[in-house]
Design an enzyme around this catalytic site. Structure first.
Site, mmCIF file in Angstrom:
data_model
loop_
_atom_site.group_PDB
_atom_site.id
_atom_site.type_symbol
_atom_site.label_atom_id
_atom_site.label_comp_id
_atom_site.label_asym_id
_atom_site.label_seq_id
_atom_site.Cartn_x
_atom_site.Cartn_y
_atom_site.Cartn_z
ATOM 1 N N GLY A 104 1.117 -5.228 1.166
ATOM 2 C CA GLY A 104 0.051 -5.301 0.162
ATOM 3 C C GLY A 104 0.495 -5.988 -1.125
ATOM 4 N N ASN A 140 4.691 -7.667 6.364
ATOM 5 C CA ASN A 140 5.597 -7.042 7.347
ATOM 6 C C ASN A 140 4.947 -5.905 8.129
ATOM 7 O OD1 ASN A 140 5.490 -5.507 4.943
ATOM 8 N ND2 ASN A 140 7.365 -4.441 5.485
ATOM 9 N N GLU A 141 3.621 -5.842 8.131
ATOM 10 C CA GLU A 141 2.920 -4.723 8.770
ATOM 11 C C GLU A 141 3.429 -4.442 10.180
ATOM 12 O OE1 GLU A 141 1.558 -6.816 6.765
ATOM 13 O OE2 GLU A 141 0.212 -5.748 5.424
ATOM 14 N N LEU A 148 0.835 -1.201 0.000
ATOM 15 C CA LEU A 148 0.000 0.000 0.000
ATOM 16 C C LEU A 148 0.866 1.246 0.000
ATOM 17 C CD1 LEU A 148 -2.881 -0.882 2.486
ATOM 18 C CD2 LEU A 148 -2.564 -1.518 0.100
#
Ligand code: CO8
Length: 300
Positions: free
Chosen positions: A151, A175-176, A106
């Site tokens: 994303g 990996n957020e 994102l």
């Protein structure tokens, strides 16, 4: 047949004004390709359809890193809908035209310092992308020819099959957590459906980016091939999947994915509100700003 109707059904809900967006699309010069091949291109995605094979290739071409901006996501949904409604197209290969990057996930700038309305519009576009791709009638193959965090990884996970270039410098994962944010439940569900609960649990908590060989070992990608063979291999995999009757394969896909799709459809608005309240927190905004600064400093 929930999945076959879902994409069209969602287009009718007007969540993304697809028909209007089509109306605004610039006219393109006639394709220089032979009769059985057609191409259309927006700003960020190039689509080539080989009618004789029934296969389209969607190439992400949004340098420097194919980040999933609102514009990118809108073009993605429009392109996918166009292919979905084209009887000549039964399968789509997703890949990148940007060297070394599949997609950086994102677009963080869409989640930083923007209005509540913008966050809502952006998040609905992210949901729409996932709902359309996960419920697609077509066979979907990700040819992951570069790094693919967050994303970007979600796009690959959402496909039916993943082939990655075997370069260990390319990594993929959700990996957020490393950004101080939490992957939404439908990212998690998609991940669990591919790698299983235990692997997903540790990978998500650690925000792991897996180098290609490790991604293959944990089942995040189905196979690795030398980069120069990626296109041919994706074509061969597609032929194998398309050898089956469409209706049996589509109904099976629906059966496997329906519960996860239904969950987001049922909680869609709640998910938008969760995103807005989470992303609007000053602590989260600060984490994202610091992360962007870190990316910039990495260069100098
Ligand atoms: N969004 C916006 N800009 C980005 C992004 C991004 N995701 N990634 C990179 N950029 C920018 C960089 O800031 C840089 O900008 P500039 O040229 O102005 O300095 C430019 O793109 C090039 O980046 P790099 O120099 O880092 O390029 P490299 O080729 O060296 O590396 C990578 C490419 C590996 C992709 C690297 O850029 C990277 O790791 N990017 C960050 C990827 C990332 O962590 N993405 C996570 C996004 S969040 C997400 O997808 C899910 C969120 C779920 C939300 C849940 C909330 C509730």
């Amino acid at each position: 047949m929930a999945a076959p109707g879902l994409g069209r059904c969602m287009a009718r809900t007007g969540v993304l004004p697809l028909s209007q967006a089509w109306g605004r699309a610039p006219r393109l010069p006639p394709s220089p390709l032979p009769a059985q091949r057609r191409a259309f291109s927006n700003n960020k995605i190039l689509v080539e359809l080989d009618e004789s094979a029934g296969v389209a290739t969607m190439k992400f071409k949004s340098p420097p890193v194919n980040s999933l901006s609102l514009d990118f996501l809108t073009e993605f949904c429009i392109s996918l809908e166009k292919l979905e409604n084209d009887r000549a197209c039964r399968g789509v290969i997703l890949t990148s035209a940007v060297p070394k990057i599949f997609s950086s996930g994102l677009d963080i700038t869409e989640m930083c310092g923007k209005s509540t309305e913008h966050y809502a519009e952006f998040w609905r576009a992210v949901q729409e992308m996932w709902l359309r791709l996960y419920s697609s009638n077509m066979v979907t193959v990700a040819a992951v020819n570069g790094s693919s965090p967050a994303g970007g990884c979600l796009i690959a996970l959402t496909c039916d099959y993943r082939i990655m270039a075997e370069n260990p410098k390319f990594s993929i994962g959700l990996n957020e957590a490393q950004l101080g944010i939490v992957a939404p439940f439908w990212f998690k569900d998609t991940f669990v459906n591919v790698v299983g609960h235990r692997v997903a649990e540790s990978s998500l908590q650690l925000g792991s980016l897996h180098p290609a060989p490790e991604a293959h070992r944990i089942g995040l990608v189905d196979e690795l091939v030398p980069e120069e063979k990626l296109k041919d291999r994706a074509t061969a995999v597609m032929q194998k999947w398309l050898a089956l009757p469409d209706h049996a394969r589509q109904l099976t896909k629906t059966m496997m994915r329906k519960a996860v799709l239904d969950r987001l459809v049922a909680h869609r608005e709640e998910d938008v509100q969760n995103f807005i309240s989470f992303i609007s927190k000053e602590s989260i905004q600060k984490s994202l700003r610091m992360y962007m600064e870190m990316l910039k400093k990495k260069k100098s």
